[in-house]
Motif scaffolding. Structure first.
Motif, PDB file in Angstrom:
ATOM      1  N   ARG A   1       0.901  -1.183   0.102  1.00  0.00           N
ATOM      2  CA  ARG A   1      -0.172  -0.154  -0.096  1.00  0.00           C
ATOM      3  C   ARG A   1       0.829   1.235  -0.191  1.00  0.00           C
ATOM      4  O   ARG A   1       1.788   1.442  -0.948  1.00  0.00           O
ATOM      5  CB  ARG A   1      -0.958   0.071   1.226  1.00  0.00           C
ATOM      6  CG  ARG A   1      -1.997  -1.154   1.056  1.00  0.00           C
ATOM      7  CD  ARG A   1      -3.022  -1.160   2.066  1.00  0.00           C
ATOM      8  NE  ARG A   1      -3.915  -2.249   2.197  1.00  0.00           N
ATOM      9  CZ  ARG A   1      -5.182  -2.377   1.618  1.00  0.00           C
ATOM     10  NH1 ARG A   1      -5.499  -1.266   0.756  1.00  0.00           N
ATOM     11  NH2 ARG A   1      -5.807  -3.404   1.611  1.00  0.00           N
TER      12      ARG A   1
ATOM     13  N   ASP B   1       2.146  -8.922  -1.115  1.00  0.00           N
ATOM     14  CA  ASP B   1       1.070  -8.634  -0.289  1.00  0.00           C
ATOM     15  C   ASP B   1      -0.014  -9.686  -0.301  1.00  0.00           C
ATOM     16  O   ASP B   1      -0.267 -10.250  -1.047  1.00  0.00           O
ATOM     17  CB  ASP B   1       0.260  -7.218  -0.893  1.00  0.00           C
ATOM     18  CG  ASP B   1      -0.323  -6.702   0.594  1.00  0.00           C
ATOM     19  OD1 ASP B   1      -1.218  -7.090   0.939  1.00  0.00           O
ATOM     20  OD2 ASP B   1      -0.344  -5.303   0.709  1.00  0.00           O
TER      21      ASP B   1
ATOM     22  N   THR C   1      -9.532   6.522   6.908  1.00  0.00           N
ATOM     23  CA  THR C   1     -10.313   7.790   6.523  1.00  0.00           C
ATOM     24  C   THR C   1      -9.934   8.559   5.627  1.00  0.00           C
ATOM     25  O   THR C   1     -10.444   9.352   5.058  1.00  0.00           O
ATOM     26  CB  THR C   1     -10.899   8.476   7.685  1.00  0.00           C
ATOM     27  OG1 THR C   1      -9.862   9.221   8.382  1.00  0.00           O
ATOM     28  CG2 THR C   1     -11.684   7.937   8.631  1.00  0.00           C
TER      29      THR C   1
ATOM     30  N   ARG D   1      -9.697   3.969  -0.051  1.00  0.00           N
ATOM     31  CA  ARG D   1      -8.478   3.021  -0.233  1.00  0.00           C
ATOM     32  C   ARG D   1      -8.493   1.987  -1.258  1.00  0.00           C
ATOM     33  O   ARG D   1      -7.276   1.652  -1.839  1.00  0.00           O
ATOM     34  CB  ARG D   1      -8.123   2.599   1.262  1.00  0.00           C
ATOM     35  CG  ARG D   1      -7.636   3.422   2.338  1.00  0.00           C
ATOM     36  CD  ARG D   1      -6.421   4.233   1.991  1.00  0.00           C
ATOM     37  NE  ARG D   1      -5.348   3.491   1.990  1.00  0.00           N
ATOM     38  CZ  ARG D   1      -4.557   3.289   2.893  1.00  0.00           C
ATOM     39  NH1 ARG D   1      -4.818   3.914   4.008  1.00  0.00           N
ATOM     40  NH2 ARG D   1      -3.300   2.502   2.765  1.00  0.00           N
TER      41      ARG D   1
ATOM     42  N   ASP E   1       2.991   2.366   8.747  1.00  0.00           N
ATOM     43  CA  ASP E   1       2.773   1.986  10.109  1.00  0.00           C
ATOM     44  C   ASP E   1       3.346   0.888  10.815  1.00  0.00           C
ATOM     45  O   ASP E   1       3.362   0.679  11.941  1.00  0.00           O
ATOM     46  CB  ASP E   1       1.078   1.524  10.145  1.00  0.00           C
ATOM     47  CG  ASP E   1       0.331   2.890   9.660  1.00  0.00           C
ATOM     48  OD1 ASP E   1       0.654   3.857   9.568  1.00  0.00           O
ATOM     49  OD2 ASP E   1      -0.818   2.519   9.640  1.00  0.00           O
TER      50      ASP E   1
ATOM     51  N   MET F   1      -0.878   8.752   6.039  1.00  0.00           N
ATOM     52  CA  MET F   1      -0.571   8.304   4.634  1.00  0.00           C
ATOM     53  C   MET F   1       0.661   8.959   4.100  1.00  0.00           C
ATOM     54  O   MET F   1       1.382   8.655   3.206  1.00  0.00           O
ATOM     55  CB  MET F   1      -1.828   8.364   3.684  1.00  0.00           C
ATOM     56  CG  MET F   1      -2.726   7.331   4.071  1.00  0.00           C
ATOM     57  SD  MET F   1      -3.877   7.180   2.748  1.00  0.00           S
ATOM     58  CE  MET F   1      -4.868   8.814   2.791  1.00  0.00           C
TER      59      MET F   1
HETATM   60  C1  LIG Z   1      -9.287   4.797  11.444  1.00  0.00           C
HETATM   61  C2  LIG Z   1      -8.237   5.294  10.840  1.00  0.00           C
HETATM   62  C3  LIG Z   1      -8.225   6.457  10.009  1.00  0.00           C
HETATM   63  C4  LIG Z   1      -7.065   6.874   9.229  1.00  0.00           C
HETATM   64  N1  LIG Z   1      -7.450   7.919   8.696  1.00  0.00           N
HETATM   65  C5  LIG Z   1      -6.217   8.603   7.947  1.00  0.00           C
HETATM   66  C6  LIG Z   1      -6.461   9.696   7.269  1.00  0.00           C
HETATM   67  O1  LIG Z   1      -7.585  10.493   6.949  1.00  0.00           O
HETATM   68  N2  LIG Z   1      -5.469  10.181   6.691  1.00  0.00           N
HETATM   69  C7  LIG Z   1      -4.219   9.601   6.418  1.00  0.00           C
HETATM   70  O2  LIG Z   1      -3.345  10.120   6.027  1.00  0.00           O
HETATM   71  N3  LIG Z   1      -4.233   8.423   7.362  1.00  0.00           N
HETATM   72  C8  LIG Z   1      -5.028   7.973   8.036  1.00  0.00           C
HETATM   73  N4  LIG Z   1      -4.940   6.588   8.739  1.00  0.00           N
HETATM   74  C9  LIG Z   1      -3.586   6.324   8.607  1.00  0.00           C
HETATM   75  C10 LIG Z   1      -3.132   5.545   7.293  1.00  0.00           C
HETATM   76  O3  LIG Z   1      -4.448   4.494   7.128  1.00  0.00           O
HETATM   77  C11 LIG Z   1      -2.047   4.731   7.540  1.00  0.00           C
HETATM   78  O4  LIG Z   1      -0.965   5.410   8.139  1.00  0.00           O
HETATM   79  C12 LIG Z   1      -1.578   4.148   6.055  1.00  0.00           C
HETATM   80  O5  LIG Z   1      -2.508   3.039   5.683  1.00  0.00           O
HETATM   81  C13 LIG Z   1      -0.263   3.372   6.448  1.00  0.00           C
HETATM   82  O6  LIG Z   1       0.171   2.809   5.219  1.00  0.00           O
HETATM   83  P1  LIG Z   1       1.083   1.612   5.210  1.00  0.00           P
HETATM   84  O7  LIG Z   1       1.607   1.184   3.851  1.00  0.00           O
HETATM   85  O8  LIG Z   1       2.172   1.758   6.119  1.00  0.00           O
HETATM   86  O9  LIG Z   1       0.288   0.305   5.660  1.00  0.00           O
HETATM   87  P2  LIG Z   1      -1.108  -0.411   5.494  1.00  0.00           P
HETATM   88  O10 LIG Z   1      -2.055   0.546   4.729  1.00  0.00           O
HETATM   89  O11 LIG Z   1      -1.544  -1.024   6.801  1.00  0.00           O
HETATM   90  O12 LIG Z   1      -0.777  -1.427   4.346  1.00  0.00           O
HETATM   91  C14 LIG Z   1      -0.091  -2.519   4.832  1.00  0.00           C
HETATM   92  C15 LIG Z   1       0.006  -3.950   3.798  1.00  0.00           C
HETATM   93  O13 LIG Z   1       0.622  -4.939   4.357  1.00  0.00           O
HETATM   94  C16 LIG Z   1      -0.056  -6.161   3.836  1.00  0.00           C
HETATM   95  N5  LIG Z   1       0.543  -7.264   4.971  1.00  0.00           N
HETATM   96  C17 LIG Z   1       0.449  -7.192   6.266  1.00  0.00           C
HETATM   97  N6  LIG Z   1       0.941  -8.468   6.591  1.00  0.00           N
HETATM   98  C18 LIG Z   1       1.469  -9.021   5.590  1.00  0.00           C
HETATM   99  C19 LIG Z   1       2.202 -10.245   5.310  1.00  0.00           C
HETATM  100  N7  LIG Z   1       2.615 -11.014   6.346  1.00  0.00           N
HETATM  101  N8  LIG Z   1       2.453 -10.517   3.877  1.00  0.00           N
HETATM  102  C20 LIG Z   1       2.266  -9.792   3.032  1.00  0.00           C
HETATM  103  N9  LIG Z   1       1.346  -8.763   3.248  1.00  0.00           N
HETATM  104  C21 LIG Z   1       1.103  -8.274   4.299  1.00  0.00           C
HETATM  105  C22 LIG Z   1      -1.379  -5.789   4.005  1.00  0.00           C
HETATM  106  O14 LIG Z   1      -2.199  -6.656   3.251  1.00  0.00           O
HETATM  107  C23 LIG Z   1      -1.326  -4.479   3.775  1.00  0.00           C
HETATM  108  O15 LIG Z   1      -1.993  -4.437   2.379  1.00  0.00           O
HETATM  109  C24 LIG Z   1      -5.979   6.258   9.480  1.00  0.00           C
HETATM  110  C25 LIG Z   1      -5.955   5.062  10.136  1.00  0.00           C
HETATM  111  C26 LIG Z   1      -7.062   4.319  10.636  1.00  0.00           C
HETATM  112  C27 LIG Z   1      -6.643   3.329  11.643  1.00  0.00           C
END
Ligand SMILES: Cc1cc2nc3c(=O)[nH]c(=O)nc-3n(C[C@H](O)[C@H](O)[C@H](O)COP(=O)(O)OP(=O)(O)OC[C@H]3O[C@@H](n4cnc5c(N)ncnc54)[C@H](O)[C@@H]3O)c2cc1C
Length: 486
Positions: free
Chosen positions: A16, A37, A48, A107, A295, A308
Motif C-alpha cells: 500500500r 502483499d 479515513t 483506499r 505504520d 498516509m
Molecule cells: C481509523 C483510521 C483512520 C485513518 N485516517 C487517516 C487519514 O484520514 N489520513 C491519513 O493520511 N491516514 C489515516 N490513517 C492512517 C493510514 O491509514 C496509515 O498510516 C496508512 O495506511 C499506512 O500505510 P502503510 O502502507 O504503512 O500500511 P497499510 O496501509 O496498513 O498496508 C499494509 C499492507 O501490508 C500487507 N501485509 C500485512 N502483513 C503482511 C504479510 N505478512 N505478508 C504480506 N502482506 C502483508 C497488508 O495486506 C496491507 O496491504 C488512518 C488510520 C486509521 C486506523
C-alpha cells in the motif's frame, strides 16, 4: 516445504502506501524489487484517507497522481473549522510542488493505483503472497519466506522492508514488535460515506466541526459529490456506537446544529465503520539489512490525518536512501539508521499533537481562545498543522498561547482559577514535546506529558494463513475480502 530460492535486491512486505512508495525509487534505479502483499487489490482497509497537499505531492512523485485524478475526485483547497461557541476559521492550504488541493480517495481505489505505479516503475508486485518469516544470514536479514495458496518459497535480498502495517509480522520477526514509546488514544473513529446534500454548492473544504467534545470531519471525497463524514469521539463511546450505529450517528448530528445543517439531509451511502484501536507508537525501525516503513514502524493518532503522508514520504525516502547504498552492507545500515532518525525528527511534533488532540472532552475556554487567534485570515496558518508546512510548535507558538490565555482570563465570567490550573497542567506537555524534538536523542524513551498510559498494540502477529476467499475476514478489512488473515 518448497526449496525454491529466488534472488532479488530488495524484498518489500506490504503493497500500500509505504511499500509502493519505497519500491518506486528502488525500481527506477534499476534494482530488482519484489513486493509481496497477502491481499488481492483492489482492497479496502481501515482508514479515513484524507490527504493534504503535502501528501498529494507524494502521489505525484511516484507517478500515481494522474490516474488518481482520472477517478474524478473532489479537489479540496480549503480547511474550515467551526466550534460550537461560534468560532469560524477558513484557510486556503499552502501548496506543495504546485499542488494546492487535498484529496480523499477510498483506499480500495487509491491503493490499486499505487500498486500500478510501482509496477510501472519496474517493481514485481505479487498479490496474494504472504510473508511468513524473515530469513537471516550472519546476523543480517537476508530475505523472507513467503506462502501462497499452493506454494511456499524463499526470496533472498540485500534489504528486507516491512511495510506491512500496524500488525507488522516483519516487526515481530526482527524483534521490534514492542514499541519503545507509545501513547493510548482517547478518541475513537466512527465514519461513513454520504452523498453531499449541498451538491454543487458544497464548499471545497475539509471541514472540522467541534461541539461538546466531538470533532467531526466532513470530507469531500471521490468521485466528487460523495462525502466522508468522520466522528472522532470519545473512544469509550465506540462500543455503544457499534451496538447501535444509527443512534450513535443521530446523536452526533443532534449535538451540533451547524453540522446538522451541513449534512443532516444527506443520504447514507455506506454502513458506519468504527474503531477504538488507535494507540500511537514508535518501533525500532532499522537494523542490519532491514527497515520498517509506514505504520509498521510508526503510527500516530489519525486525528492528525497524516499517516498516509508519512508512509508515502518516508517510504520514498527509504527507497531513495537504499537505492544508492545497497552495494555495501555497512553503508546501507548507516543510511537506514539516518533515514529512521530523519523520520522521527519530521514526525515527532505531529505525534505529540495527535496525542493531545486525541484526548476526549470539550474544548476548554483556553483552547477556544488559542484557536480564535487563527480566525479572520485566509492565509495558511492553522491548516499548516495538518499540511505539515511547519512543526506544530512553530504554529501554536508561546506568543499565540499567551495571547489566548490573556483573552481567556479577560472574558466576562471567566473562571480564572480553572484557566490557570489548566495552564499549570498543560505546561509539562508543552515543554516535553518541545524538548523531545529539540534535545532528546535517537530512540529516546523519556516519556512526555502528552503521552497516555494504557496503550496496546495487541499480541505479536502469527504467520498469516490462507483461507478460502469467501470466508469472513478480520474486522479491519471487512470490506476488502483479502484471502489471508493473521
Ligand atoms: C481509523 C483510521 C483512520 C485513518 N485516517 C487517516 C487519514 O484520514 N489520513 C491519513 O493520511 N491516514 C489515516 N490513517 C492512517 C493510514 O491509514 C496509515 O498510516 C496508512 O495506511 C499506512 O500505510 P502503510 O502502507 O504503512 O500500511 P497499510 O496501509 O496498513 O498496508 C499494509 C499492507 O501490508 C500487507 N501485509 C500485512 N502483513 C503482511 C504479510 N505478512 N505478508 C504480506 N502482506 C502483508 C497488508 O495486506 C496491507 O496491504 C488512518 C488510520 C486509521 C486506523
Amino acid at each position: 516445504m518448497s526449496t525454491t530460492i529466488e534472488q532479488a535486491d530488495v524484498v518489500i512486505v506490504g503493497a500500500r502506501c509505504a511499500g509502493t512508495a519505497a519500491a518506486v525509487p528502488l525500481a527506477r534505479a534499476g534494482h530488482k524489487v519484489v513486493v509481496v502483499d497477502k491481499t488481492r487489490f483492489p482492497a479496502d482497509t481501515m482508514s479515513t484517507h484524507v490527504l493534504v497537499p503535502n501528501g498529494v505531492q507524494e502521489l505525484q512523485f511516484m507517478g500515481a497522481l494522474q490516474k488518481i485524478l482520472a477517478l474524478n475526485p473532489a479537489k479540496t483547497r480549503y480547511l474550515t473549522l467551526h466550534d460550537d461557541d461560534g468560532l469560524e476559521v477558513q484557510e486556503r492550504f499552502k501548496p506543495f510542488s504546485g499542488i494546492d488541493y487535498g484529496l480523499c480517495i477510498p483506499r480500495d481505489q487509491q491503493d490499486v493505483l499505487l500498486v500500478e505505479a510501482a509496477r510501472d516503475a519496474g517493481a514485481d508486485v505479487r498479490e496474494r503472497v504472504a510473508m511468513t518469516e524473515v530469513v537471516w544470514r550472519d546476523g543480517r536479514a537476508a530475505g523472507v519466506r513467503v506462502k501462497t495458496r499452493d506454494d511456499e518459497y524463499e526470496i533472498q535480498a540485500k534489504l528486507v522492508i516491512g511495510a506491512d502495517g500496524r500488525r507488522s509480522r516483519v516487526a515481530a520477526e526482527v524483534d521490534a514488535w514492542t514499541p519503545y514509546r507509545a501513547s493510548k488514544n482517547g478518541r475513537g473513529f466512527a465514519f461513513r460515506y454520504v452523498d453531499d446534500p449541498k451538491g454543487e454548492d458544497a464548499p471545497s473544504a475539509f471541514q472540522i466541526f467541534r461541539a461538546h467534545g466531538n470533532q467531526v470531519l466532513v470530507l469531500p471525497a471521490c468521485p466528487a459529490g460523495r462525502t466522508l463524514v468522520v466522528n472522532m469521539t470519545d473512544a469509550a463511546k465506540i462500543p455503544g456506537i457499534r451496538a447501535d450505529p444509527e443512534a450513535g450517528w443521530q446523536e452526533m448530528l443532534d449535538l451540533d446544529p451547524v453540522l446538522q445543517e451541513r449534512i443532516g439531509g444527506a443520504t447514507n451511502m455506506s454502513s458506519v465503520r468504527s474503531t477504538d484501536d488507535l494507540s500511537a507508537y514508535y518501533r525500532r525501525s532499522s537494523g542490519p539489512g532491514w527497515a520498517l516503513a509506514g505504520d509498521a514502524g510508526h503510527f500516530k493518532d489519525p486525528v492528525t490525518g497524516n499517516g498516509m503522508r508519512d508512509a508515502l514520504k518516508f517510504g520514498r525516502l527509504l527507497g531513495e536512501a537504499a537505492a544508492v547504498t545497497l552495494h555495501d552492507p555497512a553503508e546501507l545500515d548507516g543510511a537506514l539508521r539516518d533515514w529512521e532518525a530523519a523520520r522521527d525528527a519530521d514526525t515527532i511534533s505531529t505525534y505529540h499533537w495527535g496525542n493531545r488532540e486525541s484526548r476526549p472532552g470539550p474544548s476548554s475556554p483556553l483552547v477556544r481562545e488559542v484557536l480564535r487567534t487563527f480566525s479572520g485570515n485566509e492565509t495558511p496558518n492553522l491548516s499548516d498543522t495538518f499540511n505539515r508546512a511547519r512543526p506544530i510548535e512553530a504554529i501554536i507558538t508561546p506568543g499565540r498561547m499567551v495571547k489566548g490565555l490573556v483573552r481567556a482570563l479577560r472574558a466576562p465570567g471567566a473562571d480564572r482559577r480553572a484557566i490557570l490550573r489548566e495552564v499549570w497542567g498543560e505546561l509539562p506537555a508543552e515543554i516535553g514535546a518541545r524538548r523531545h524534538r529539540l534535545l532528546d536523542g535517537f530512540r529516546s524513551t523519556r516519556s512526555a506529558g502528552t503521552e497516555r498510559e494504557g496503550w496496546d498494540v495487541g499480541p505479536t502477529p502469527k504467520p498469516p494463513t490462507f483461507r478460502p476467499a469467501a470466508d469472513p475476514v478480520g474486522a479491519e478489512d471487512a470490506r476488502s475480502a483479502p484471502v489471508a488473515a493473521d
